[in-house]
Design a protein around this motif. Structure first.
Motif, PDB file in Angstrom:
ATOM      1  N   ALA A 102       2.404  11.678   0.243  1.00 33.45           N
ATOM      2  CA  ALA A 102       1.558  10.546  -0.136  1.00 33.45           C
ATOM      3  C   ALA A 102       2.010   9.282   0.591  1.00 33.45           C
ATOM      4  N   ASN A 130      -1.757  17.198  -0.673  1.00 33.17           N
ATOM      5  CA  ASN A 130      -1.110  16.185   0.165  1.00 33.17           C
ATOM      6  C   ASN A 130      -0.500  16.758   1.428  1.00 33.17           C
ATOM      7  N   ALA A 165      -0.013   7.155   3.581  1.00 35.47           N
ATOM      8  CA  ALA A 165      -0.243   5.710   3.486  1.00 35.47           C
ATOM      9  C   ALA A 165       0.243   4.998   4.748  1.00 35.47           C
ATOM     10  N   GLN A 219       1.881   8.717  -6.954  1.00 40.66           N
ATOM     11  CA  GLN A 219       2.127  10.155  -6.875  1.00 40.66           C
ATOM     12  C   GLN A 219       3.357  10.542  -7.692  1.00 40.66           C
ATOM     13  N   ARG A 238       0.825  -1.208   0.000  1.00 42.35           N
ATOM     14  CA  ARG A 238       0.000   0.000   0.000  1.00 42.35           C
ATOM     15  C   ARG A 238       0.859   1.259   0.000  1.00 42.35           C
ATOM     16  N   ARG A 280       2.543   1.510  -3.503  1.00 39.39           N
ATOM     17  CA  ARG A 280       1.601   1.989  -4.527  1.00 39.39           C
ATOM     18  C   ARG A 280       1.347   3.489  -4.401  1.00 39.39           C
ATOM     19  N   SER A 281       1.234   3.979  -3.185  1.00 39.23           N
ATOM     20  CA  SER A 281       0.987   5.417  -2.979  1.00 39.23           C
ATOM     21  C   SER A 281       2.129   6.254  -3.522  1.00 39.23           C
ATOM     22  N   ASP A 312      -2.364   5.402   7.333  1.00 36.50           N
ATOM     23  CA  ASP A 312      -3.500   4.543   6.990  1.00 36.50           C
ATOM     24  C   ASP A 312      -3.235   3.094   7.385  1.00 36.50           C
TER      25      ASP A 312
END
Length: 445
Positions: free
Chosen positions: A330, A102, A334, A88, A80, A83-84, A337
């Motif tokens: 970004a 951001n 993540a 970006q 994750r 990918r972020s 998150d």
């Protein structure tokens, strides 16, 4: 003229076909071409080519359990987070002269994890930069120059931070303590000046007034007190209850500000709390962050109060070319998150408690374990011969565990403390495997 679509560089190599060299050849080139003060881990260095979760893989595909990487906080190469950053980077990366969602989203999300009045964010590229900038903030707010630090602390590698790091200035090649620095004893309740004392936190905190008085005798007022919320280079030491409350009160009474260095231990690693300073029931004036903030991406932060931030407004702008760029933010978003969605703070508490309990069982079996301490997934195991530190045993354990594909390291003033700070995805099954292998090593030594 070079074709800009050609992947070959001007020197003939391709960017996607880096030569794969032997360990010996890499070591030779490191010695020839790189910083000569840069060391490598282990008697026989490892070449790592891939990471996933708590695992690192060498060029032969052998997996090693990473027990010391508190940088890849949510696990090596977390999909994750990767990918972020990729998404970006493919869209935009530029500096903070332009407006972008951001950076403000990250500031909102980061400050939401902190107590009031910590609400103003400065982004940097590393923990060293964060601690260096925090010193500027403290000087601007207090108009003073003195700094109190804890013995054997390390706050970064810039010139100003070497001056604040007894780990460096009193170590090999160090220039010694500067006149504007005051040093107080580590609040170590195992081998410190107040061992096994119920009121140790208050007693250690009461060392600060005399340190500040020594500065005043040299006509130096105290600007700040720097303290890691859990001591890293000092030997994975947990601050005794009441220490920061006592210390902070003394520093604030003298007109200084209090800084919590969370570069190693923030973002839920302490388990019980998201920030390790919260374990002490205090609110610092400045918090510095690094390492885990970007899961290996170079990033850091300073968070402070509006009042201190306002003192920094002098007409000189603070601009940092890379800090706060869209890609870094970004990635950092993540990370937040993943910590929340995978409940990694709770995992640190639960698995950390299990790991500490298991280590204390081994302590009952083996006389060489003098102390086991920690919070969450930040743990130290002190190896001793009686009451004498045993760095040779610690080094031997690290090498023997490496032979069993578990990566550890040592820390502390006597280099006799096994430091345990794995990625936050470290599981109970990982802990059981580690404890079993450590039992084997200790039984055979």
């Amino acid at each position: 003229m070079t074709d800009p679509t050609d992947s070959r560089s001007a020197f003939g190599a391709t960017s996607d076909a880096i030569p794969q060299r032997s360990n010996d050849e890499i070591l030779r080139l490191r010695k020839q071409l790189l910083n000569p003060t840069l060391s490598v881990a282990y008697q026989q260095p490892l070449k790592m080519v891939r990471g996933e979760g708590v695992w690192l893989y060498d060029q032969h595909g052998q997996a090693y359990m990473d027990m010391v990487n508190n940088v890849c906080h949510v696990g090596h190469c977390h999909p994750r987070v990767v990918r972020s950053g990729q998404a970006q980077m493919a869209q935009l990366n530029t500096n903070t002269r332009y407006l972008h969602d951001n950076i403000v989203e990250y500031a909102l999300r980061l400050t939401a994890t902190l107590p009031e009045p910590l609400s103003v964010v400065f982004l940097t590229n590393s923990g060293t930069e964060a601690n260096d900038l925090a010193l500027r903030l403290a000087h601007a707010h207090t108009q003073a120059q003195g700094v109190i630090v804890v013995d054997h602390a390390y706050h970064g590698h810039s010139p100003s931070m070497i001056e604040l790091s007894p780990y460096k200035f009193n170590g090999k090649g160090g220039a010694g303590q500067r006149p504007h620095i005051g040093v107080v004893a580590m609040p170590d309740t195992y081998r410190g000046i107040f061992p096994d004392t119920p009121d140790a936190g208050r007693l250690y905190g009461q060392l600060l007034p005399s340190a500040m008085a020594s500065l005043r005798q040299r006509h130096i007022a105290t600007a700040a007190f720097y303290c890691e919320s859990l001591l890293g280079c000092g030997g994975q030491i947990v601050l005794p209850e009441g220490y920061l409350a006592e210390a902070y009160a003394a520093v604030r009474a003298a007109g200084g500000v209090c800084l919590a260095d969370e570069v190693q231990v923030g973002f839920g690693r302490a388990g019980e709390h998201f920030w390790a300073f919260e374990c002490q029931g205090v609110v610092p004036d400045i918090v510095t962050m690094g390492k885990p903030i970007g899961n290996g991406h170079p990033m850091g932060a300073v968070v402070t109060t509006p009042e201190i931030a306002a003192s920094f407004v002098s007409g000189m702008e603070y601009f940092n070319t890379f800090a706060g760029n869209p890609v870094s933010c970004a990635i950092a978003l993540a990370v937040l998150d993943v910590i929340a969605d995978e409940q990694l703070q709770e995992n640190a508490r639960r698995v950390g408690d299990f790991l500490i309990a298991g280590l204390r069982q081994l302590q009952q079996q083996y006389d060489g374990i003098g102390d086991v301490r920690g919070r969450g997934l930040f743990i130290g195991v002190e190896l001793m011969q009686g009451r004498t530190p045993d760095p040779q045993k610690a080094k031997a354990v690290v090498e023997a565990m490496k032979a069993r594909h578990v990566l550890l390291s040592t820390e502390g003033p006597d280099d006799n403390v096994l430091k345990i700070k794995p990625p936050m995805v470290f599981s109970r099954a990982n802990a059981e495997e580690f404890l079993d292998k450590l039992d084997q090593v200790l039984h055979g030594s």
